[in-house]
Design an enzyme around this catalytic site. Structure first.
Site, PDB file in Angstrom:
ATOM      1  N   ASP A 161      54.617  -9.915  12.518  1.00 36.51           N
ATOM      2  CA  ASP A 161      55.551  -8.789  12.614  1.00 36.51           C
ATOM      3  C   ASP A 161      54.824  -7.525  13.080  1.00 36.51           C
ATOM      4  OD1 ASP A 161      58.106  -7.777  12.617  1.00 36.51           O
ATOM      5  OD2 ASP A 161      58.168  -7.350  10.468  1.00 36.51           O
ATOM      6  N   LYS A 163      54.563  -4.458  14.993  1.00 35.44           N
ATOM      7  CA  LYS A 163      55.517  -3.520  15.603  1.00 35.44           C
ATOM      8  C   LYS A 163      55.089  -2.107  15.221  1.00 35.44           C
ATOM      9  CE  LYS A 163      58.858  -4.077  11.800  1.00 35.44           C
ATOM     10  NZ  LYS A 163      60.263  -4.401  11.483  1.00 35.44           N
ATOM     11  N   ASN A 166      54.924  -0.796  11.606  1.00 37.85           N
ATOM     12  CA  ASN A 166      53.898  -1.350  10.718  1.00 37.85           C
ATOM     13  C   ASN A 166      52.488  -0.892  11.070  1.00 37.85           C
ATOM     14  OD1 ASN A 166      55.745  -2.717   9.150  1.00 37.85           O
ATOM     15  ND2 ASN A 166      55.613  -4.613  10.343  1.00 37.85           N
ATOM     16  N   ASP A 183      52.145  -4.322   6.067  1.00 36.73           N
ATOM     17  CA  ASP A 183      53.286  -5.228   5.898  1.00 36.73           C
ATOM     18  C   ASP A 183      52.940  -6.664   6.275  1.00 36.73           C
ATOM     19  OD1 ASP A 183      55.680  -6.487   5.579  1.00 36.73           O
ATOM     20  OD2 ASP A 183      56.858  -5.035   6.715  1.00 36.73           O
ATOM     21  N   THR A 200      60.388  -9.694  14.967  1.00 28.85           N
ATOM     22  CA  THR A 200      61.291  -8.606  15.333  1.00 28.85           C
ATOM     23  C   THR A 200      61.626  -8.798  16.803  1.00 28.85           C
ATOM     24  OG1 THR A 200      60.341  -7.130  13.688  1.00 28.85           O
ATOM     25  CG2 THR A 200      61.488  -6.089  15.522  1.00 28.85           C
TER      26      THR A 200
END
Length: 409
Positions: A161, A163, A166, A183, A200
């Site tokens: 994840d 992105k 984060n 995260d 995502t």
């Protein structure tokens, strides 16, 4: 992490901690409850999530600020393995570009995690709040991210994840800044091909959508998408009509364009690196080590032209529901507040699963199936918008799915 086991009470009825890992966390010993209160001054709640609260926490001996994450075990009943997976990965990682777990304490009802607290906002905040932002600045951010990924991938850990939300900006006393990745709710150890369709959407790699099996290189793809956004303010693959299927079609084809006038003043070196990070063929895609040795990152191939106004304008246009922040919880606290359980209701369906007409599984059974080593067909919900999981319909950029329970398929 059992709601009933793992701790005992002393004669005064005060819970004593039970440490999951005898060697402690990142070289720090696992502490008892009284020890944590002796060592830290715990203050007010600064973040309140679905499964955890975050409190101010100051180390008494140094005055250094941390964040105390308190996970309510009653809310995790039956899903303890998801929390344990996330924490087991946090215990293993120690790197300057990764938010660190300092120490932990386990009681019958709660799990306490003392976490590094980063106060400088996230990646988007860093750009929109600065007066000057250049290719050189973007290059430094990519260097930090690639450094974190090289370390994680060396441990066979995939984040899944990556992105901007984060990636937090750490500001040091001497005025320098660096990024820290947080995260780890979707992170897992790669022991063979993974099949869970998660992540995502704006940043998700083609091999995840294709359900052909994937590994560490999905993080490189996401980093490539971020590098593209860093230089123009909008993502390389986008759906004009907010449909997940359209976005996934674009990602699977992987046709990369650098449209004028937005890319006219960006160096060819930057475009070359992005192309190598966004290679549809995962085997041909760059590794984190290769990113670090690319001239745009390692040498002076980037330039010092100020792009702040242009990039900020596009960021606000394309990611408007995350800019500015809608609540008072800081980016650093929000990242800490998330748990693996916050991911689980957000599985999305790949194009192949939509085309074949396979029925979307119930979210709960899909989660259980993935945790039990299955391929997952997620729910067929319409594509949610930019970085606002399952809410406002602007740009398809971010539902932040599920959990880290899959094994080699």
């Amino acid at each position: 992490i059992s709601p009933h086991g793992g701790s005992s009470s002393n004669v005064n009825g005060v819970p004593e901690s039970h440490c999951q890992s005898p060697e402690g966390v990142n070289g720090n010993k696992c502490s008892g409850s009284s020890t944590i209160l002796e060592k830290y001054k715990v203050g007010k709640v600064i973040g309140d999530g679905n499964f955890a609260v975050v409190k101010e926490c100051v180390e008494r001996s140094t005055g250094k600020e941390f964040a105390l994450k308190i996970i309510d075990k009653a809310k995790c009943c039956g899903k303890e393995h998801l929390i344990e997976n996330e924490v087991s990965i946090l215990r293993r990682v120690k790197h300057p570009n990764i938010i660190m777990l300092i120490e932990e304490m386990d009681t019958p009802t709660e799990l306490y995690l003392v976490m590094e607290l980063v106060k400088g906002g996230d990646l988007f905040d860093a750009i929109t709040s600065s007066t000057k932002y250049t290719e050189r600045d973007g290059s430094a951010m990519v260097y930090n991210l690639a450094s974190a990924l090289k370390y994680l991938h060396g441990l066979n850990i995939v984040h899944r994840d990556i992105k901007p939300e984060n990636l937090l900006v750490c500001e040091y006393p001497d005025g320098t800044k660096s990024l820290k990745l947080g995260d780890f709710g979707l992170a897992t150890v790669v022991e063979g091909p993974l099949y869970t369709v998660c992540g995502t959407p704006t940043y998700v790699a083609p091999e995840i959508i294709a359900e052909t099996g994937y590994g560490l290189k999905v993080d490189i793809w996401a980093a490539g998408v971020i590098t593209y956004i860093l230089l123009c303010g909008f993502p390389p693959f986008r759906s004009e009509n907010n449909l997940q299927e359209d976005l996934f079609d674009q990602i699977l084809v992987g046709k990369l364009e650098f449209p004028s006038p937005y890319w006219d003043n960006i160096t060819d070196s930057a475009k070359e690196l992005i192309s190598l990070m966004l290679h549809v063929n995962a085997e041909a895609r760059y590794t984190a080590a290769q990113i670090l040795s690319h001239p745009w990152v390692s040498d002076d191939a980037s330039q010092e032209n100020n792009m702040q106004a242009e990039v900020t304008g596009k960021l606000k246009q394309h990611f408007n529901n995350t800019l500015p922040k809608q609540n008072t919880t800081s980016a650093g606290v929000s990242v800490i507040m998330n748990t693996a359980l916050d991911k689980e209701g957000q599985i999305f369906c790949s194009k192949r699963c939509q085309d074949s007409g396979r029925a979307g599984m119930e979210k709960t059974s899909a989660i259980a199936a993935a945790a039990d080593d299955s391929r997952v067909a997620g729910s067929k919900t319409p594509f949610p918008a930019a970085s606002e999981p399952l809410r406002s319909p602007k740009l398809p950029a971010s539902v932040s799915p599920e959990f880290a329970g899959d094994q080699p398929g």
